[in-house]
Write a protein that holds these residues in place. Structure first.
Motif, PDB file in Angstrom:
ATOM      1  N   GLY A 255       0.810  -1.241   0.089  1.00 29.71           N
ATOM      2  CA  GLY A 255       0.086  -0.127   0.047  1.00 29.71           C
ATOM      3  C   GLY A 255       0.896   1.472  -0.030  1.00 29.71           C
ATOM      4  O   GLY A 255       2.115   1.305  -0.056  1.00 29.71           O
ATOM      5  N   ARG A 256       0.278   2.464   0.317  1.00 30.46           N
ATOM      6  CA  ARG A 256       1.031   3.602   0.237  1.00 30.46           C
ATOM      7  C   ARG A 256       0.031   4.527   0.925  1.00 30.46           C
ATOM      8  O   ARG A 256      -1.116   4.627   1.231  1.00 30.46           O
ATOM      9  CB  ARG A 256       1.209   4.035  -1.131  1.00 30.46           C
ATOM     10  N   HIS A 257       0.865   5.724   1.578  1.00 31.17           N
ATOM     11  CA  HIS A 257       0.070   6.826   2.033  1.00 31.17           C
ATOM     12  C   HIS A 257      -0.273   7.751   0.781  1.00 31.17           C
ATOM     13  O   HIS A 257       0.520   8.326   0.087  1.00 31.17           O
ATOM     14  CB  HIS A 257       1.186   7.560   2.826  1.00 31.17           C
ATOM     15  N   PRO A 258      -1.508   8.071   0.648  1.00 35.15           N
ATOM     16  CA  PRO A 258      -1.918   8.879  -0.465  1.00 35.15           C
ATOM     17  C   PRO A 258      -1.249  10.425  -0.510  1.00 35.15           C
ATOM     18  O   PRO A 258      -0.900  10.743  -1.545  1.00 35.15           O
ATOM     19  CB  PRO A 258      -3.527   9.019  -0.187  1.00 35.15           C
ATOM     20  N   ALA A 259      -1.187  11.054   0.696  1.00 35.89           N
ATOM     21  CA  ALA A 259      -0.529  12.350   0.808  1.00 35.89           C
ATOM     22  C   ALA A 259       0.909  12.160  -0.053  1.00 35.89           C
ATOM     23  O   ALA A 259       1.367  12.924  -0.860  1.00 35.89           O
ATOM     24  CB  ALA A 259      -0.446  12.930   1.893  1.00 35.89           C
ATOM     25  N   ALA A 260       1.726  11.337   0.535  1.00 36.77           N
ATOM     26  CA  ALA A 260       3.170  11.198   0.466  1.00 36.77           C
ATOM     27  C   ALA A 260       3.667  10.130  -0.785  1.00 36.77           C
ATOM     28  O   ALA A 260       4.512  10.122  -1.428  1.00 36.77           O
ATOM     29  CB  ALA A 260       3.853  10.794   1.821  1.00 36.77           C
ATOM     30  N   MET A 261       2.461   9.382  -1.196  1.00 42.89           N
ATOM     31  CA  MET A 261       2.679   8.384  -2.155  1.00 42.89           C
ATOM     32  C   MET A 261       3.903   7.295  -1.806  1.00 42.89           C
ATOM     33  O   MET A 261       4.462   6.805  -2.537  1.00 42.89           O
ATOM     34  CB  MET A 261       2.738   8.843  -3.471  1.00 42.89           C
ATOM     35  N   THR A 262       4.063   7.245  -0.557  1.00 47.13           N
ATOM     36  CA  THR A 262       5.207   6.332   0.055  1.00 47.13           C
ATOM     37  C   THR A 262       4.772   4.918   0.092  1.00 47.13           C
ATOM     38  O   THR A 262       3.573   4.482   0.891  1.00 47.13           O
ATOM     39  CB  THR A 262       5.602   6.889   1.493  1.00 47.13           C
TER      40      THR A 262
END
Length: 427
Positions: free
Chosen positions: A67-74
């Motif tokens: 998965g990823r963090h939507p804000a940072a796209m990490t």
């Protein structure tokens, strides 16, 4: 009631579950995380033979989520341990988890209770073992990575700890294997006793047991570097390693067993196989006649006698590593037992049929395995080996059932058919 397997089937579909967890996980619903992929490991189906108890059936499994963090796209990976229940039983299970002070989540729409790794309902100390700062302080050197090798919820977790090189010390790899109980202490003691015995360059290399920490029920092992035998080509590289493997296995069987090991007898094997066949017959009625025939044959051909000695107890290809000097390292000493040495050989042979190679190729490897072992060991009996092999193939069928991996029903049928066919070794 309807077949519980049918109700649990969607939870074993990785694509469906990636979408479902994206919809129902609290962090996803809050917009803090986005699921991009899913892999399923260690599904375990708990079933009951009696119809009136079948509603108590449940499925436990591990979702490895990308998965990823939507804000940072990490990009990030997370592990979710889940238990799925029938009807409204998940609410009761969730209430019990809350009463026990567990950090559980309730996915009511999926009938699930879940725990985010490293929160484990039976191993609360696991979180501390995943804290790189605490581990670095313990070892007095910086740590570069902690990698999960194998996580079986509420049973054990094996992690790889990579320590960075220092001014005077090279980089180092250490494995930590933590258990739900104090089994690690016994493994530590047994491994130490085995390593004290005389050995030769032809024997298996055993990982050095560094310490056992009772407070976190963790066995610490020195890391060994090499290539997994299972990653090699069966028709060429694995076949070439069979003489080395068999000679080392025969030498292992001649070691003096540590004291107080449990014993597994031939009648005990037969009793366990009967239990597995009973559950398979309930789950797959079309296989009942074949299972009855297999059990009858196993009962009629049960050997009268087998010399008991040290056996590994879980000997299969995934336990072996090829080191740079060509020697083989053997891992996982949790199941050391006094038993029939041919059990180890049959366990290894049966496991080969799990791999995507033609049956004829595996048949040839099994024939060579037994022939080579016979030349290295003075207690071999083809009929006894085939008896163990048939029982181990039945065990593989049962594992396909409880693990409910893809095409489980067909794989169960295939293993039962393999166990029933005539084996030239027994003639």
């Amino acid at each position: 009631m309807t077949n519980p397997l049918a109700q649990f089937a969607p939870l074993l579909n990785a694509d469906l579950m990636a979408a479902a967890l994206q919809q129902h996980l609290p962090e996803c619903r809050a917009g803090d995380w986005q699921v991009t992929g899913c892999e399923i490991q260690h599904p375990r189906y708990k079933t009951y033979r009696l119809a009136e108890n079948r509603e108590r059936s449940f499925l436990s499994l591990v979702y490895h989520l990308r998965g990823r963090h939507p804000a940072a796209m990490t990009a990030e990976q997370r592990i979710l341990y889940a238990r799925a229940y029938l009807g409204q039983r998940s609410q009761q299970a969730y209430s019990e988890a809350q009463a026990n002070g567990e950090r559980a989540i309730h996915l009511a729409e999926l009938g699930m209770v879940g725990w985010h790794f490293p929160d484990d309902p039976a191993m609360p100390w696991l979180a501390a073992l995943m804290d790189s700062r605490q581990i670095a302080e313990l070892e007095q050197r910086p740590i570069s990575a902690i990698e999960i090798v194998n996580y079986r919820p509420e049973i054990r977790c094996t992690a790889r700890y990579r320590f960075a090189a220092g001014e005077t010390e090279p980089a180092r790899v250490v494995y930590g294997k933590t258990y739900v109980d104090q089994r690690g202490r016994t493994v530590y003691q047994n491994l130490g006793l085995l390593q004290q015995q005389p050995s030769s360059v032809a024997d298996f290399v055993m990982p050095q047991a560094l310490a056992y920490a009772a407070n976190c029920r963790t066995l610490w092992l020195d890391g060994l570097q090499g290539l997994a035998l299972a990653a090699m080509d069966f028709t060429r590289e694995v076949e070439a390693k069979l003489p080395v493997l068999v000679a080392a296995l025969a030498a292992f069987h001649r070691l003096t067993p540590p004291p107080s090991l449990p014993t597994i007898s031939l009648p005990q094997h037969l009793q366990e196989w009967r239990k597995k066949a009973d559950k398979l017959s309930v789950a797959y009625p079309a296989q009942q006649a074949k299972l009855t025939a297999l059990l009858s044959e196993l009962g009629q051909t049960r050997p009268e006698f087998a010399t008991l000695g040290l056996i590994h107890g879980d000997f299969h290809i995934d336990q072996l590593l090829v080191l740079a000097d060509g020697r083989l390292a053997l891992f996982d000493y949790d199941e050391l037992t006094l038993g029939d040495p041919l059990q180890d050989l049959a366990n290894f042979a049966a496991d080969l049929y799990n791999y995507p190679y033609p049956v004829a190729v595996i048949d040839r490897l099994v024939q060579q395995l037994f022939t080579t072992y016979s030349a290295n060991h003075n207690q071999t009996d083809p009929q006894r080996f085939v008896w163990h092999l048939r029982g181990q193939l039945l065990t593989r069928a049962y594992r396909c059932f409880i693990q409910q991996k893809s095409e489980a029903q067909q794989r169960v049928a295939d293993f039962i058919a393999l166990a029933l066919r005539p084996w030239p070794l027994a003639e």
